[in-house]
Motif scaffolding. Structure first.
Motif, PDB file in Angstrom:
ATOM      1  N   GLU A 227      31.463  21.811   5.117  1.00 41.64           N
ATOM      2  CA  GLU A 227      31.364  22.419   3.815  1.00 41.64           C
ATOM      3  C   GLU A 227      32.431  22.688   3.216  1.00 41.64           C
ATOM      4  N   GLU A 228      33.444  22.962   3.730  1.00 43.31           N
ATOM      5  CA  GLU A 228      34.932  23.337   3.256  1.00 43.31           C
ATOM      6  C   GLU A 228      36.196  22.111   3.113  1.00 43.31           C
ATOM      7  N   ALA A 229      35.389  20.639   3.746  1.00 41.77           N
ATOM      8  CA  ALA A 229      36.365  19.961   3.586  1.00 41.77           C
ATOM      9  C   ALA A 229      35.473  18.539   3.998  1.00 41.77           C
ATOM     10  N   PHE A 230      36.328  17.492   3.246  1.00 40.47           N
ATOM     11  CA  PHE A 230      35.549  15.854   3.377  1.00 40.47           C
ATOM     12  C   PHE A 230      36.692  14.911   3.327  1.00 40.47           C
ATOM     13  N   VAL A 231      37.102  14.622   4.684  1.00 38.95           N
ATOM     14  CA  VAL A 231      38.044  13.865   4.995  1.00 38.95           C
ATOM     15  C   VAL A 231      37.499  12.358   5.436  1.00 38.95           C
ATOM     16  N   SER A 232      38.270  11.198   5.190  1.00 36.65           N
ATOM     17  CA  SER A 232      37.857   9.993   5.936  1.00 36.65           C
ATOM     18  C   SER A 232      39.371   9.408   6.233  1.00 36.65           C
ATOM     19  N   ARG A 233      39.586   8.608   7.277  1.00 35.09           N
ATOM     20  CA  ARG A 233      40.818   7.889   7.677  1.00 35.09           C
ATOM     21  C   ARG A 233      40.588   6.517   8.068  1.00 35.09           C
ATOM     22  N   LEU A 234      40.926   5.518   7.574  1.00 39.66           N
ATOM     23  CA  LEU A 234      40.815   4.020   8.083  1.00 39.66           C
ATOM     24  C   LEU A 234      42.324   3.745   8.457  1.00 39.66           C
ATOM     25  N   ARG A 235      42.407   3.440   9.909  1.00 44.65           N
ATOM     26  CA  ARG A 235      43.731   2.869  10.560  1.00 44.65           C
ATOM     27  C   ARG A 235      43.595   1.633  11.469  1.00 44.65           C
ATOM     28  N   LEU A 236      44.766   0.872  11.144  1.00 43.28           N
ATOM     29  CA  LEU A 236      44.769  -0.554  11.990  1.00 43.28           C
ATOM     30  C   LEU A 236      46.000  -0.207  12.870  1.00 43.28           C
ATOM     31  N   LEU A 237      46.018  -0.229  14.053  1.00 39.76           N
ATOM     32  CA  LEU A 237      47.000  -0.439  14.875  1.00 39.76           C
ATOM     33  C   LEU A 237      47.036  -1.812  15.738  1.00 39.76           C
ATOM     34  N   SER A 238      48.354  -2.103  15.815  1.00 44.90           N
ATOM     35  CA  SER A 238      48.845  -3.209  16.782  1.00 44.90           C
ATOM     36  C   SER A 238      49.562  -2.835  17.873  1.00 44.90           C
ATOM     37  N   GLU A 239      48.979  -2.810  18.952  1.00 37.44           N
ATOM     38  CA  GLU A 239      49.671  -2.182  19.978  1.00 37.44           C
ATOM     39  C   GLU A 239      50.337  -3.183  20.876  1.00 37.44           C
ATOM     40  N   HIS A 240      51.462  -3.299  21.006  1.00 35.31           N
ATOM     41  CA  HIS A 240      52.191  -4.095  21.871  1.00 35.31           C
ATOM     42  C   HIS A 240      52.875  -3.784  23.331  1.00 35.31           C
ATOM     43  N   THR A 241      53.288  -4.519  24.363  1.00 33.83           N
ATOM     44  CA  THR A 241      53.713  -3.829  25.510  1.00 33.83           C
ATOM     45  C   THR A 241      54.496  -2.631  25.296  1.00 33.83           C
ATOM     46  N   ASP A 242      55.433  -2.865  24.374  1.00 28.48           N
ATOM     47  CA  ASP A 242      56.421  -1.511  24.359  1.00 28.48           C
ATOM     48  C   ASP A 242      56.647  -1.013  22.781  1.00 28.48           C
ATOM     49  N   LYS A 243      55.739  -1.530  21.849  1.00 26.28           N
ATOM     50  CA  LYS A 243      55.957  -1.017  20.701  1.00 26.28           C
ATOM     51  C   LYS A 243      54.606  -0.801  19.878  1.00 26.28           C
ATOM     52  N   THR A 244      54.572  -0.359  18.662  1.00 23.78           N
ATOM     53  CA  THR A 244      53.255   0.049  18.153  1.00 23.78           C
ATOM     54  C   THR A 244      53.585  -0.065  16.767  1.00 23.78           C
ATOM     55  N   TRP A 245      52.638  -0.670  15.707  1.00 27.36           N
ATOM     56  CA  TRP A 245      52.925  -0.454  14.479  1.00 27.36           C
ATOM     57  C   TRP A 245      51.549  -0.532  13.996  1.00 27.36           C
ATOM     58  N   GLY A 246      51.380  -0.057  12.775  1.00 24.62           N
ATOM     59  CA  GLY A 246      50.165  -0.001  11.832  1.00 24.62           C
ATOM     60  C   GLY A 246      50.188   0.560  10.560  1.00 24.62           C
ATOM     61  N   PHE A 247      49.030   0.873  10.117  1.00 26.19           N
ATOM     62  CA  PHE A 247      48.993   1.450   8.659  1.00 26.19           C
ATOM     63  C   PHE A 247      47.446   1.910   8.679  1.00 26.19           C
ATOM     64  N   PHE A 248      47.733   2.917   7.520  1.00 29.41           N
ATOM     65  CA  PHE A 248      46.491   3.658   7.305  1.00 29.41           C
ATOM     66  C   PHE A 248      46.105   4.129   6.024  1.00 29.41           C
ATOM     67  N   ILE A 249      45.034   4.604   5.516  1.00 33.29           N
ATOM     68  CA  ILE A 249      44.727   5.028   4.350  1.00 33.29           C
ATOM     69  C   ILE A 249      43.851   6.296   4.938  1.00 33.29           C
ATOM     70  N   GLN A 250      44.053   7.291   4.161  1.00 34.01           N
ATOM     71  CA  GLN A 250      43.429   8.655   4.432  1.00 34.01           C
ATOM     72  C   GLN A 250      42.811   9.202   2.960  1.00 34.01           C
ATOM     73  N   ASN A 251      41.533   9.574   2.809  1.00 35.35           N
ATOM     74  CA  ASN A 251      40.914  10.024   1.707  1.00 35.35           C
ATOM     75  C   ASN A 251      40.583  11.453   1.731  1.00 35.35           C
ATOM     76  N   ASP A 252      41.376  12.436   1.149  1.00 32.61           N
ATOM     77  CA  ASP A 252      40.871  13.774   1.165  1.00 32.61           C
ATOM     78  C   ASP A 252      40.091  14.085  -0.114  1.00 32.61           C
ATOM     79  N   PHE A 253      38.863  14.029   0.031  1.00 37.01           N
ATOM     80  CA  PHE A 253      38.090  14.088  -1.158  1.00 37.01           C
ATOM     81  C   PHE A 253      37.858  15.347  -1.501  1.00 37.01           C
ATOM     82  N   THR A 254      38.029  16.644  -0.850  1.00 31.64           N
ATOM     83  CA  THR A 254      38.012  17.886  -1.336  1.00 31.64           C
ATOM     84  C   THR A 254      39.068  18.232  -2.318  1.00 31.64           C
ATOM     85  N   ASN A 255      40.328  17.543  -2.162  1.00 27.69           N
ATOM     86  CA  ASN A 255      41.575  17.983  -2.905  1.00 27.69           C
ATOM     87  C   ASN A 255      41.811  16.630  -3.790  1.00 27.69           C
ATOM     88  N   ASN A 256      41.068  15.482  -3.767  1.00 26.09           N
ATOM     89  CA  ASN A 256      41.494  14.195  -4.447  1.00 26.09           C
ATOM     90  C   ASN A 256      42.538  13.829  -4.186  1.00 26.09           C
TER      91      ASN A 256
END
Length: 316
Positions: A227-256
């Motif tokens: 009721e007080e918050a509406f949030v979504s997040r889509l993330r794509l990770l590429s996990e290697h043997t010794d490192k990780t990288w990725g990107f995400f987009i997060q939508n806070d619809f409550t605060n736009n």
């Protein structure tokens, strides 16, 4: 004037009373049925800071431990978090536990059910409470929202399910937040529902008809509604043997606020350090917001050996 505004916010039953930040690497907080999955022993801790504007900042420190229990025939998890809501000069402390089990086999996987609860205690920020005691006079208006140090309690039973197979995880968690105000006894207790959808998929690299894992792609979707918050997040990770990288987009619809960010990480043995950071996209976000989370993740797989022949491979 500012103190009056804070006092007014504290009197509103619908005012936000939790940080409602989505941790990136605390999976059992998102879906408790993930506790002890694959019989792993896991420890996750991190700190997330969110800046909305000069008056709205949030901070969340979290630590979770989960493991599989042979005696209980399921996964168990313990969690702790410490939050901060600057707008209301409030700090929150949360303790929780959950159990995941009751497996139901399906054609291509299995369903796990979970049950647990979180207990949240909210207080005036310690710095503000200290200044109230040291600086303010008896006739002065308190710096924070009211005189009482203890603000409110929240009891949050939670129930969920998770369908899993070798590559896909789909789950839904429901929480029932029962809030009882302590500082203002005239405010009636409130009960609100919250829902968290979790979807994750693992995509392994395949070379010449042989499965090889120089890296593993992991798309992940989390949708949180309250009721007080509406949030979504889509993330794509590429996990290697010794490192990780990725990107995400997060939508806070409550605060736009629509945040675009990235992930970088480093792994050694069973430990992985991740840094997630992003900013609100100009033009479509109401604020030039910023969020950042630094986390430590330790995942230890189960070990199985024979006391008589400890080097023998595990039998199927």
């Amino acid at each position: 004037m500012f103190c009056s505004i804070l006092l007014f916010l504290g009197l509103q039953s619908r005012a936000q009373n939790e940080t409602y930040l989505l941790p990136f690497d605390s999976r059992v907080d998102i879906n408790p049925a993930l506790a002890g999955l694959d019989k792993n022993n896991s420890y996750h801790t991190g700190n997330q800071y969110s800046f909305v504007n000069s008056e709205q900042t949030y901070n969340l420190f979290y630590a979770t431990w989960d493991s599989y229990s042979e005696k209980l025939k399921g996964g168990v998890a313990l969690s702790f978090s410490q939050g901060m809501i600057s707008e209301q000069d409030i700090s929150t402390s949360s303790f929780g536990f959950s159990y995941s089990g009751f497996p139901i086999k399906t054609k291509n996987g299995k369903i796990l059910l979970s049950v647990g609860t979180d207990m949240v205690a909210a207080t005036k920020q310690w710095t503000v409470a200290f200044l109230d005691k040291v600086i303010t006079d008896e006739n002065d208006v308190p710096i924070g929202p009211g005189e009482s140090f203890l603000r409110y309690f929240i009891l949050k039973p939670k129930f969920g399910f998770l369908w899993v197979n070798n590559t896909l995880q789909i789950g839904l968690t429901s929480t029932v937040s029962h809030t009882r105000n302590v500082s203002y006894s005239l405010i009636e207790p409130t009960t609100n529902l919250g829902y968290t959808l979790y979807i994750s998929k693992k995509i392994d690299k395949r070379i010449r008809d042989l499965y090889s894992r120089p890296f593993q792609l992991s798309p992940e979707l989390v949708v949180f509604y309250h009721e007080e918050a509406f949030v979504s997040r889509l993330r794509l990770l590429s996990e290697h043997t010794d490192k990780t990288w990725g990107f995400f987009i997060q939508n806070d619809f409550t605060n736009n606020i629509h945040t675009l960010g990235g992930t970088i990480g480093y792994q050694r043995n069973y430990m992985r350090f991740n840094l997630n950071a992003g900013m609100g996209i100009p033009g479509i976000s109401d604020y030039n917001a910023f969020l950042c989370e630094l986390s430590l993740n330790i995942v230890v797989p189960p070990f199985s050996n024979s006391k008589n022949n400890p080097w023998a491979p595990k039998k199927n």
